[in-house]
Every structure is written in C-alpha cells, then in structure tokens.
Design an enzyme around this catalytic site. Structure first.
Site, PDB file in Angstrom:
ATOM      1  N   ARG A 208      62.395 -33.560 -10.737  1.00  0.00           N
ATOM      2  CA  ARG A 208      62.382 -32.351 -11.399  1.00  0.00           C
ATOM      3  C   ARG A 208      64.085 -31.863 -11.501  1.00  0.00           C
ATOM      4  NH1 ARG A 208      58.757 -33.360 -13.592  1.00  0.00           N
ATOM      5  NH2 ARG A 208      56.704 -32.277 -13.466  1.00  0.00           N
ATOM      6  N   ASP A 232      67.932 -38.160 -15.179  1.00  0.00           N
ATOM      7  CA  ASP A 232      66.999 -38.000 -16.421  1.00  0.00           C
ATOM      8  C   ASP A 232      66.381 -36.695 -16.562  1.00  0.00           C
ATOM      9  OD1 ASP A 232      65.075 -39.288 -18.365  1.00  0.00           O
ATOM     10  OD2 ASP A 232      63.655 -38.548 -16.993  1.00  0.00           O
ATOM     11  N   GLU A 237      66.661 -27.293 -19.115  1.00  0.00           N
ATOM     12  CA  GLU A 237      66.289 -27.968 -20.276  1.00  0.00           C
ATOM     13  C   GLU A 237      65.623 -26.963 -21.263  1.00  0.00           C
ATOM     14  OE1 GLU A 237      63.696 -31.097 -19.233  1.00  0.00           O
ATOM     15  OE2 GLU A 237      65.106 -32.219 -17.671  1.00  0.00           O
ATOM     16  N   HIS A 254      64.705 -36.665 -20.244  1.00  0.00           N
ATOM     17  CA  HIS A 254      63.777 -36.418 -19.373  1.00  0.00           C
ATOM     18  C   HIS A 254      62.424 -37.390 -19.926  1.00  0.00           C
ATOM     19  CE1 HIS A 254      61.045 -33.147 -17.303  1.00  0.00           C
ATOM     20  NE2 HIS A 254      60.596 -34.446 -17.267  1.00  0.00           N
TER      21      HIS A 254
END
Length: 336
Positions: A208, A232, A237, A254
């Site tokens: 996360r 990632d 976000e 992600h």
C-alpha cells in the site's frame, strides 16, 4: 436484487446478470449515496470508499471487494450497520510474484545485484509474502522474514525489523495498511526506518502506498541511504509524487497484482462470496484470454522478462504521469 459494480472489474459482466435482477456498472469513484441507496450489494475495488457517508440510509447488505486490501471499507461501520463484507486474500499473489521476479532479474541485469549472494527481507508474510519467500529461495537468496503479528502468535522463523534493516540488500514490503493498533503499518518506512539501514538496500513496495512515507524515501534516495527503489503503490494516488517517480529505479501505476489469472481469481472469489451471502446456487464459468507472448528462447530468465518486463510500464508512466488512473484502469491484463 440490485447490484452496483465497479466497471473496471473484468470477467464479471454477463455472469452477475444471471444472479441479479438489475446490474449497474460505474467507475469506482462514481459511487454516491444517492446511487447506492436502493442497492442490495456493491462489488468494488479500492477506489470506492465504503463508509458511513456512502452507506448510511441505504439498503446495502453485502459489499464484495475484488481486492486483497480492504482498508477502503469502514469495517466497524459495516458491523454496526449489519453489512457483510468480503475481500479476496491471495487472489493476485501469483501476479505479484511475477512482478517481483522480473524486478529482481532487472536488478541483477541493470544494477549488477548478485542475487545468490544477496539477502532479501520480506516484511509481511501472508499469501503474497509467502510466494516471494519461495521465489527468493529458488533464486538462491538468503531470506529473512518479518511478520510481527505471526511472531506474536508464537510462530517461529521471524526476525524483527531492526534485523531486516541491518542485514538485507533488498527489502520488499507486503503488508496490509493498518493505521492503528498494536502493529500499525502506516508510514512503516519513515525517517527512523531509513536511518536504521546499514547496507544501502533496494526497497520494493507493492503493498500500500501509505506504508512508505514519501518525503522520507525521497530523503533516503537523496542521501543514498538506499541504493534505489521500486514503487508500484503510491501515497495520494492518482496524484503521485513526480519527484519520487523520477528518482526510482522502476515505478508503475499500481498494477503489480494485475494479471488475467489474478483478476479472474478475484472475480471468482467475490462471486462465490456473493452467492454464499444471498444463498444463490449457480454455476458460473470465467474464461481467460490466451497469453500474448511467444517464448522462443531457452533461457529461463529471458522467458520471465519476455512474459513481463516492468520497465515498459515505467516508461509509459514516466511519459504520462497525469494518466495514472487511466493507465491503471485500462491496464492490459497479462498471464502468469
């Protein structure tokens, strides 16, 4: 029965219609109190905040999230409101393993990391972390495991985070996002964490975004406390830090867990939970597309990078960081 579904969940259209009277597909961020008020069930991803603000006064009785994580669901409110929820633990473990495998091979190829003589620290050893452990052992790496909740239950084979910081050449994070309680993971990788490192490791985060504090990792990269980062998942976000994006070894939108198999697993799991809750006895079939790659080389490492090379996703994100959400939502699923 009325069901509202995130329109980015693959393989569900045409299947759920056999089980519900009315099905509505919407973008994850378009779920509103007015829209969900007369729905019996929601099937979501992480972009939909399932909390009191969204759910109060609605008919919703079941929430299924086609994801491993469930920090977007206010589980305490759901308990109070009598709403059952279900997530999909382990659904994309194989896809994340594939992603990490390719990352490790790129570190070996591009950064001269000697994998068989390197120590990897795995922080969070659940479905995904266990797969990464097996991968690292196959690659001949020394593996250290950190999972405080499991260690507290008396399980053996775990070390503390200080040992990870002291001995590891690569550290990969696979924890859920936990903000409170005995074992919080919010900003687990903060200034104190980076200052405790002794071997200038590479840091990989596919868990996360909020597990890593952005300002802290930027300082760690600037001061060379870490040799590099593979990110990632990001804080804030889709409005990610462009400074961090331009400093990482690899940055992707992600999508580490995005494979045809992983997403099909999640869809199956959420449909199974949906059927159990509503007492529906229905057979359903999810068909996957054929893989697009054509393996011609005999070298196993080349095969792996032919199947998936995260550098391609990094180049796309670098070129269009403002399209983070679109790149993630429209991501072409790959096969494991």
């Amino acid at each position: 029965m009325k069901v509202i579904i995130d329109n980015k969940i693959p393989y569900i259209k045409g299947v759920i219609e056999q089980m519900a009277d009315e099905v509505i597909y919407l973008p994850g961020q378009a779920f509103t109190p007015d829209i969900v008020r007369d729905a019996d069930a929601l099937i979501t991803r992480t972009r939909t905040r399932c909390n009191r603000e969204l759910l109060e006064g609605s008919k919703v009785r079941f929430i299924g999230t086609a994801t491993i994580g469930f920090d977007h669901i206010d589980t305490e409110y759901c308990r109070e409101a009598g709403i059952t929820w279900s997530n999909c633990p382990g659904c994309n473990a194989g896809a994340v393993e594939q992603y990490i495998h390719s990352v490790l091979l790129l570190l070996q190829k591009e950064r001269n990391v000697d994998l068989p003589h390197s120590c990897i620290g795995i922080v969070g050893v659940g479905h995904v972390g266990s797969r990464i452990q097996q991968l690292a052992e196959r690659l001949g790496m020394r593996v250290l495991l950190n999972d405080p909740p499991r260690a507290a239950q008396g399980e053996k084979g775990f070390v503390d985070l200080q040992t990870i910081a002291r001995e590891c050449d690569i550290i990969t994070l696979h924890t859920p996002l936990i903000r409170e309680g005995k074992y919080p993971t919010f900003h687990l990788a903060d200034d104190n964490f980076f200052q405790s490192l002794q071997k200038r490791p590479y840091l990989i985060n596919t868990s996360r975004g909020e597990v890593v504090e952005t300002t802290s990792i930027l300082r760690a990269l600037e001061s060379k406390q870490i040799a590099g980062a593979v990110i990632d998942v990001w804080e804030n976000e889709p409005h990610i830090s462009l400074d961090l994006l331009h400093r990482v070894f690899i940055g992707t939108p992600h999508i580490a867990g995005y494979s045809a198999d992983g997403k099909a697993n999640a869809t199956r799991m959420v449909l199974d939970a949906f059927c159990r809750f509503f007492g529906i006895q229905k057979e359903f079939c999810i068909s996957l597309p054929q893989p697009e790659y054509n393996l011609q080389d005999t070298d196993e490492d080349i095969h792996q990078l032919q199947m998936y090379n995260p550098q391609h996703d990094f180049e796309t994100l670098l070129a269009h960081p403002e399209k983070f959400e679109q790149l993630r939502g429209d991501y072409p699923l790959r096969r494991e």
